[in-house]
Scaffold this motif. Structure first.
Motif, PDB file in Angstrom:
ATOM      1  N   LEU A   1       0.765  -1.099  -0.047  1.00  0.00           N
ATOM      2  CA  LEU A   1      -0.097  -0.072   0.096  1.00  0.00           C
ATOM      3  C   LEU A   1       0.857   1.430  -0.049  1.00  0.00           C
ATOM      4  CD1 LEU A   1      -2.867   1.316   0.206  1.00  0.00           C
ATOM      5  CD2 LEU A   1      -2.668   1.116   2.658  1.00  0.00           C
TER       6      LEU A   1
ATOM      7  N   PHE B   1       0.372   5.326   0.453  1.00  0.00           N
ATOM      8  CA  PHE B   1      -0.368   6.220   0.736  1.00  0.00           C
ATOM      9  C   PHE B   1       0.226   7.640   0.699  1.00  0.00           C
ATOM     10  CE2 PHE B   1       1.544   7.583   4.811  1.00  0.00           C
ATOM     11  CZ  PHE B   1       2.569   6.676   5.002  1.00  0.00           C
TER      12      PHE B   1
ATOM     13  N   GLU C   1      -9.132   5.096   7.475  1.00  0.00           N
ATOM     14  CA  GLU C   1      -7.961   5.362   6.379  1.00  0.00           C
ATOM     15  C   GLU C   1      -6.602   5.395   6.945  1.00  0.00           C
ATOM     16  OE1 GLU C   1     -11.107   6.452   6.267  1.00  0.00           O
ATOM     17  OE2 GLU C   1     -12.024   5.224   4.858  1.00  0.00           O
ATOM     18  N   ASP C   2      -6.590   5.999   8.334  1.00  0.00           N
ATOM     19  CA  ASP C   2      -5.331   6.160   8.869  1.00  0.00           C
ATOM     20  C   ASP C   2      -4.554   4.883   9.375  1.00  0.00           C
ATOM     21  OD1 ASP C   2      -5.709   8.961   8.728  1.00  0.00           O
ATOM     22  OD2 ASP C   2      -7.206   8.676  10.325  1.00  0.00           O
ATOM     23  N   SER C   3      -5.058   3.608   9.021  1.00  0.00           N
ATOM     24  CA  SER C   3      -4.474   2.302   9.237  1.00  0.00           C
ATOM     25  C   SER C   3      -4.097   1.674   7.784  1.00  0.00           C
ATOM     26  CB  SER C   3      -5.479   1.562  10.257  1.00  0.00           C
ATOM     27  OG  SER C   3      -5.802   2.195  11.457  1.00  0.00           O
ATOM     28  N   PHE C   4      -2.986   0.909   8.103  1.00  0.00           N
ATOM     29  CA  PHE C   4      -2.591   0.265   6.971  1.00  0.00           C
ATOM     30  C   PHE C   4      -1.724  -0.815   7.118  1.00  0.00           C
ATOM     31  CE2 PHE C   4      -0.410   3.959   7.226  1.00  0.00           C
ATOM     32  CZ  PHE C   4       0.979   3.621   7.001  1.00  0.00           C
ATOM     33  N   TYR C   5      -1.562  -1.906   6.236  1.00  0.00           N
ATOM     34  CA  TYR C   5      -0.689  -3.067   6.064  1.00  0.00           C
ATOM     35  C   TYR C   5       0.440  -2.610   5.224  1.00  0.00           C
ATOM     36  CZ  TYR C   5      -4.408  -5.858   8.661  1.00  0.00           C
ATOM     37  OH  TYR C   5      -5.385  -6.330   9.257  1.00  0.00           O
ATOM     38  N   LYS C   6       1.789  -3.138   5.828  1.00  0.00           N
ATOM     39  CA  LYS C   6       2.810  -2.717   4.824  1.00  0.00           C
ATOM     40  C   LYS C   6       3.696  -4.130   4.797  1.00  0.00           C
ATOM     41  CE  LYS C   6       7.255  -0.433   4.987  1.00  0.00           C
ATOM     42  NZ  LYS C   6       8.257   0.537   5.712  1.00  0.00           N
TER      43      LYS C   6
ATOM     44  N   TYR D   1       1.470  -3.731  10.776  1.00  0.00           N
ATOM     45  CA  TYR D   1      -0.004  -3.057  10.939  1.00  0.00           C
ATOM     46  C   TYR D   1       0.342  -1.651  11.318  1.00  0.00           C
ATOM     47  CZ  TYR D   1       0.835  -5.293  15.325  1.00  0.00           C
ATOM     48  OH  TYR D   1       1.535  -5.666  16.559  1.00  0.00           O
TER      49      TYR D   1
END
Length: 353
Positions: free
Chosen positions: A18, A20, A214-219, A230
């Motif tokens: 992802l 961003f 939307e302020d959280s995402f997997y890398k 996470y």
């Protein structure tokens, strides 16, 4: 099988890396545009305005970008932009610890589940010894599994022991492999997503003002591991709500969001940290284990570059400290270490009359 499922998802292209863009937000906070209550006059709340100003001068010297102090459930001071969302770095681990407490209490996850029973794998298969590591060993960063992991610092890579150097559960090594695998286990065992759980079970009930899903995402760093990191972006004032939730033993607005017993257990020292003069380690929380801060019951969620949520039960106080690392590539920010951050906390505590 956890490892097999993740590999299939990756091969199918269902979970791409992802990218961003930075999220813009308000540049200042006033008492009128926040749902936090404020102590209008620090002196009336029992604090020295002069000494708080001295603490602010020290804060300014550090290059910190925001501080928020909550006392008796109200804002005592806020410095910098407490609405700006940025990477909380390893504070994320304490967020996940809270979710584990909920699902350990309801019997979905068990502390003594082994990685063999959970079918955890990675690019390199786990050895028979490594498969004996338990969920509790991961929570305390004592799995004894020393594989490459996402979001590792150079120091983590350089200091990684040889595989099978220690029996699971016997040796503390701050290891992102443990923490990231806990994210994988959580999603598989609960059949949910940890970000959705955090939003629904914590962010919404607390009334977080800036945080959105939307302020959280997997890398994903697939050249290193199949287990993603996470990551969370959050403002100081929303982090303060999480800290206040813990200070209130998991209760908010009359509801028990996190089991009270888990708050006590997870923020108790479970292992010594030889490299730290200030802290031992609990279940993804740092726990003061000597001197004044131990006497005050301090425990902290800490992230790289100076991120923290410091909770001081004996003083009914929460400190949030931020260093905005959005300018990481050009290094236009300072790294505030534990020693200086705790010195700032000490100066704030000394301002109490």
């Amino acid at each position: 099988m956890i490892g097999r499922k993740r590999k299939l998802m990756l091969l199918a292209g269902m979970v791409p890396i992802l990218a961003f863009s930075l999220i813009s937000c308000k540049h200042s906070t006033t008492q009128g545009d926040s749902t936090w209550e404020y102590h209008t006059h620090p002196e009336e709340a029992g604090w020295s305005k002069k000494k708080l100003n001295e603490a602010k001068k020290f804060y300014n010297s550090l290059g910190s970008t925001a501080v928020m102090v909550i006392y008796d459930g109200k804002v005592l001071v806020e410095w910098g932009d407490v609405t700006k969302k940025s990477n909380v770095h390893s504070v994320r681990k304490s967020f996940l610890s809270a979710l584990y407490g909920i699902h350990i209490e309801n019997g979905i996850i068990h502390l003594d589940d082994t990685l063999e029973e959970l079918a955890v794998s990675d690019h390199d298969p786990l050895s028979v010894l490594e498969q004996k590591a338990k969920v509790e060993d991961l929570l305390t960063s004592r799995s004894g599994i020393f594989l490459r992991a996402g979001e590792e610092s150079l120091m983590m890579r350089w200091n990684r022991p040889e595989r099978e150097a220690y029996i699971p559960g016997t040796y503390f090594h701050y290891n992102n492999w443990d923490f990231n695998v806990l994210g994988t286990i959580f999603n598989e065992k609960t059949n949910t997503d940890l970000f959705s759980e955090f939003h629904e079970r914590i962010a919404l009930p607390l009334g977080m003002e800036d945080y959105t899903p939307e302020d959280s995402f997997y890398k994903y760093e697939l050249n290193r591991t199949i287990h993603p990191s996470y990551l969370f972006r959050m403002s100081a004032r929303d982090m303060a709500r999480f800290g206040q939730l813990y200070l209130q033993n998991g209760q908010w607005a009359g509801k028990q969001l996190i089991p009270k017993e888990w708050i006590k257990t997870s923020t108790s020292k479970h292992t010594a940290v030889p490299a730290s003069k200030e802290y031992g380690y609990g279940y993804m929380w740092w726990v003061a284990d000597n001197g004044r801060f131990q006497d005050l019951g301090l425990y902290s969620a800490i992230g790289r570059y100076g991120q923290s949520i410091d909770i001081v039960p004996k003083e009914n106080l929460v400190l949030v400290h931020r260093v905005d690392s959005d300018h990481l590539l050009n290094r236009t920010f300072n790294h505030v270490n534990d020693r200086d951050r705790l010195r700032l906390l000490e100066m704030i505590l000394d301002a109490k009359l």
